[in-house]
Design an enzyme around this catalytic site. Structure first.
Site, mmCIF file in Angstrom:
data_model
loop_
_atom_site.group_PDB
_atom_site.id
_atom_site.type_symbol
_atom_site.label_atom_id
_atom_site.label_comp_id
_atom_site.label_asym_id
_atom_site.label_seq_id
_atom_site.Cartn_x
_atom_site.Cartn_y
_atom_site.Cartn_z
ATOM 1 C CG LEU A 23 -1.975 -1.117 1.250
ATOM 2 C CD1 LEU A 23 -2.637 -1.171 2.610
ATOM 3 C CD2 LEU A 23 -3.006 -0.900 0.162
ATOM 4 N N GLY A 24 2.050 1.175 0.529
ATOM 5 C CA GLY A 24 2.902 2.353 0.574
ATOM 6 C C GLY A 24 4.166 2.067 1.346
ATOM 7 N N GLY A 27 9.757 6.417 5.378
ATOM 8 C CA GLY A 27 11.065 6.313 5.981
ATOM 9 C C GLY A 27 11.121 5.327 7.117
ATOM 10 C CB VAL A 31 1.713 0.308 4.749
ATOM 11 C CG1 VAL A 31 0.301 -0.097 5.165
ATOM 12 C CG2 VAL A 31 2.280 1.321 5.739
ATOM 13 C CG ASP A 139 2.610 15.817 9.559
ATOM 14 O OD1 ASP A 139 2.687 16.998 9.148
ATOM 15 O OD2 ASP A 139 2.962 14.846 8.882
#
Length: 578
Positions: A23-24, A27, A31, A139
């Site tokens: 999925l991604g 750093g 995932v 964030d």
């Protein structure tokens, strides 16, 4: 977001979960898309092997799970399992499908009407729950809001901190356009900082622009610290609460819970000050009940981890000459932030979290070694044959030659939304590792054809590996928005701010030039339009090394939605450059 397939060597099973894709990646970890024995799809975040050897990295990784568990279950992607795989800790959470608010605005435009009101209330509900759990998100930004099937989801606890957690170090944390001004003066972020970031996010959602427009990073930080926000385009009923959240003084900002009560028609917001000092404008109109909002643990559609992107992300659309909205300037604290700005900028230069290079404008380099040129007057080794987008089935050619016109054309629509065409030089299979061309200047003259409509764009490619796919894309939209996109294993994120230029109207020829240059471990990316430097940014998270580094052309429309674009290219050139 569609997951990419597993590469050779990647695990097919972690614990009791079968993996089906990625999925991604950020750093901190990778995932994966997984499936439990019950058939339920989950997101499994695994710490990178290089980080797993460090005890502090393992502790920070596992703190995400603890942080997520502290937030109320109705507004978090539940942590389902934790464990260790091959010496690396992993966390299993619910999978939240959907696109980010940043992607949605980029594709479909700003949110409006009741949709914007529901977004504001839903995300504020999530933020109030996060704060009730004693957590500061730190964030909050458009790329960390996923528009899931059950409503907006606030994600990424990768850099969140519990309020009782000691803060060490001096590095600024967050994404530049969404950082509260007190952080530049050395104050640790608190719940009021989240409210500032939330308001910046809502301004972007309502307008597609930054709350504090600027052309350089120092100018951006100075604007956040000293200038009024640009609220032009924000609906009248949302301006007073957003202006209050964007106050320079954190003590004057509403709390999430207080503002939520106000937006839902209960009472005035809790700002920590008398209500009459908060705003002198009319009350906010009632809005629809909140959609369930759930802050998630670095879930689907998200490539982030606890590492904040080193460049200004997709949502940071730089607007030149914006007109400030009718809001009150809080002058009593401006001097404090101006004094603190020097300290903040000094710290900024030392932290990798907020690295963004803006250089003086330059002309395209002209001293590079010519590698290839093509005027498309005869059929060569490009993808495709004779351009024929109107045919059906196997006879349809959406990228190919038009020899009678002396151009190479690309068509993109819903059936074929992205049409990259790769140049035969540099070669796909270089003769040796030393023959891989990393530093190139590409050029082409482009002409949008009649009938092109919708949110289409076109441009140039560099460092392209179609097997992954990885590479950089330099794009100019039909709306005149220019951008540079980092495509990493199918995940597309803007590198740096976008720029607004004259739209490429049908029949008008535009000369595009793009340079990809290695600067140490970084990649400098520069786009020129008709000889004028338009974007110049540096990607600190440079693409993985690959023996394939092709260049080429592209025309595209969004994967989902409307759009139809045809672009003809001519006078293509490639030079080696330093």
């Amino acid at each position: 977001m569609r997951p990419r397939s597993l590469d050779p060597g990647e695990p097919e099973q972690i614990g009791d979960y079968r993996l089906s894709g990625v999925l991604g990646e950020g750093g901190q970890g990778v995932v994966y898309l997984g499936q439990a024995a019950s058939g339920v799809h989950v997101a499994i975040k695994v710490l990178h092997a290089r980080a797993a050897v460090d005890a502090k990295s393992r502790q920070r990784f596992m703190r995400e799970a603890d942080t997520a568990r502290r937030v109320a279950p109705f507004c978090t992607a539940r942590v389902l399992d934790v464990g260790t795989f091959d010496g690396r800790p992993y966390v299993v959470s619910e999978r939240i499908p959907g696109v980010s608010l940043a992607e949605a605005v980029a594709t479909d435009g700003p949110r409006t009407g009741s949709g914007l009101q529901r977004l504001a209330v839903a995300t504020l509900t999530a933020l109030a729950a996060i704060h009730r759990a004693g957590v500061v998100h730190r964030d909050f930004k458009p790329s960390n809001v996923i528009l899931g099937p059950e409503g907006p989801v606030v994600i990424d606890f990768g850099i969140a901190r519990a309020l009782d957690h000691a803060t060490t170090g001096t590095g600024l944390v967050g994404t530049p356009a969404y950082i509260a001004p007190e952080q530049f003066a050395g104050q640790p972020p608190g719940t009021a900082s989240d409210m500032f970031s939330w308001a910046c996010t809502m301004v972007f959602a309502a307008t597609g622009r930054l709350a504090f427009p600027a052309e350089t990073l120092p100018a951006l930080l100075h604007a956040i610290s000293t200038a009024d926000p640009d609220l032009s385009g924000v609906p009248d009923e949302l301006r007073p609460p957003l202006a209050a959240c964007l106050d320079k003084d954190p003590g004057a900002r509403p709390t999430a819970a207080g503002l939520l009560r106000h937006l839902t028609g209960h009472d005035a917001p809790d700002t920590g000050r008398p209500a009459e000092t908060w705003a002198d404008t009319s009350p906010v109109a009632d809005v629809s009940p909140p959609v369930t909002a759930r802050p998630a643990l670095d879930t689907v559609g998200e490539t982030r981890s606890d590492a904040v992107p080193p460049t200004v992300p997709v949502e940071q659309d730089i607007v030149r000459g914006g007109v400030p909205g009718p809001v009150r300037r809080n002058r009593s604290v401006s001097r404090r932030w101006i004094l603190g700005l020097g300290t903040g900028l000094a710290g900024l230069a030392a932290t990798v979290i907020l690295v963004l290079q803006f250089t003086s404008r330059e002309s395209p380099p002209v001293d590079g070694t010519p590698l290839y040129s093509d005027d498309f007057s005869e059929q060569g080794n490009w993808d495709g044959y004779t351009f024929n987008p109107d045919s059906q089935g196997d006879d349809r050619v959406t990228r190919g030659y038009e020899i009678d016109r002396g151009v190479y054309s690309i068509h993109a629509d819903a059936a074929d939304p992205s049409g990259p065409a790769l140049s035969p030089v540099p070669a796909k299979e270089p003769s040796s590792p030393s023959a891989v061309e990393r530093n190139v200047l590409i050029g082409a003259t482009a002409e949008v054809r009649e009938g092109s409509t919708g949110p289409g764009s076109f441009g140039l490619l560099c460092r392209w590996d179609e097997n992954t796919p990885n590479g950089y894309v330099f794009l100019l939209g039909l709306d005149g928005v220019a951008r540079v996109v980092r495509n990493a294993q199918g995940t597309r994120l803007d590198v740096g701010p976008r720029a607004q230029v004259d739209p490429a109207s049908a029949g008008r020829k535009v000369r595009l030039q793009a340079a990809c240059r290695q600067v140490g471990a970084r990649t400098r990316l520069t786009l020129w339009i008709d000889g004028t430097q338009t974007i110049d940014v540096t990607d600190d998270r440079t693409l993985p090394d690959s023996p394939q580094s092709q260049v080429g052309l592209i025309a595209q429309v969004p994967d989902a939605g409307s759009g139809d674009i045809t672009v003809s290219f001519d006078d293509f050139t490639v030079h080696r450059t330093g």
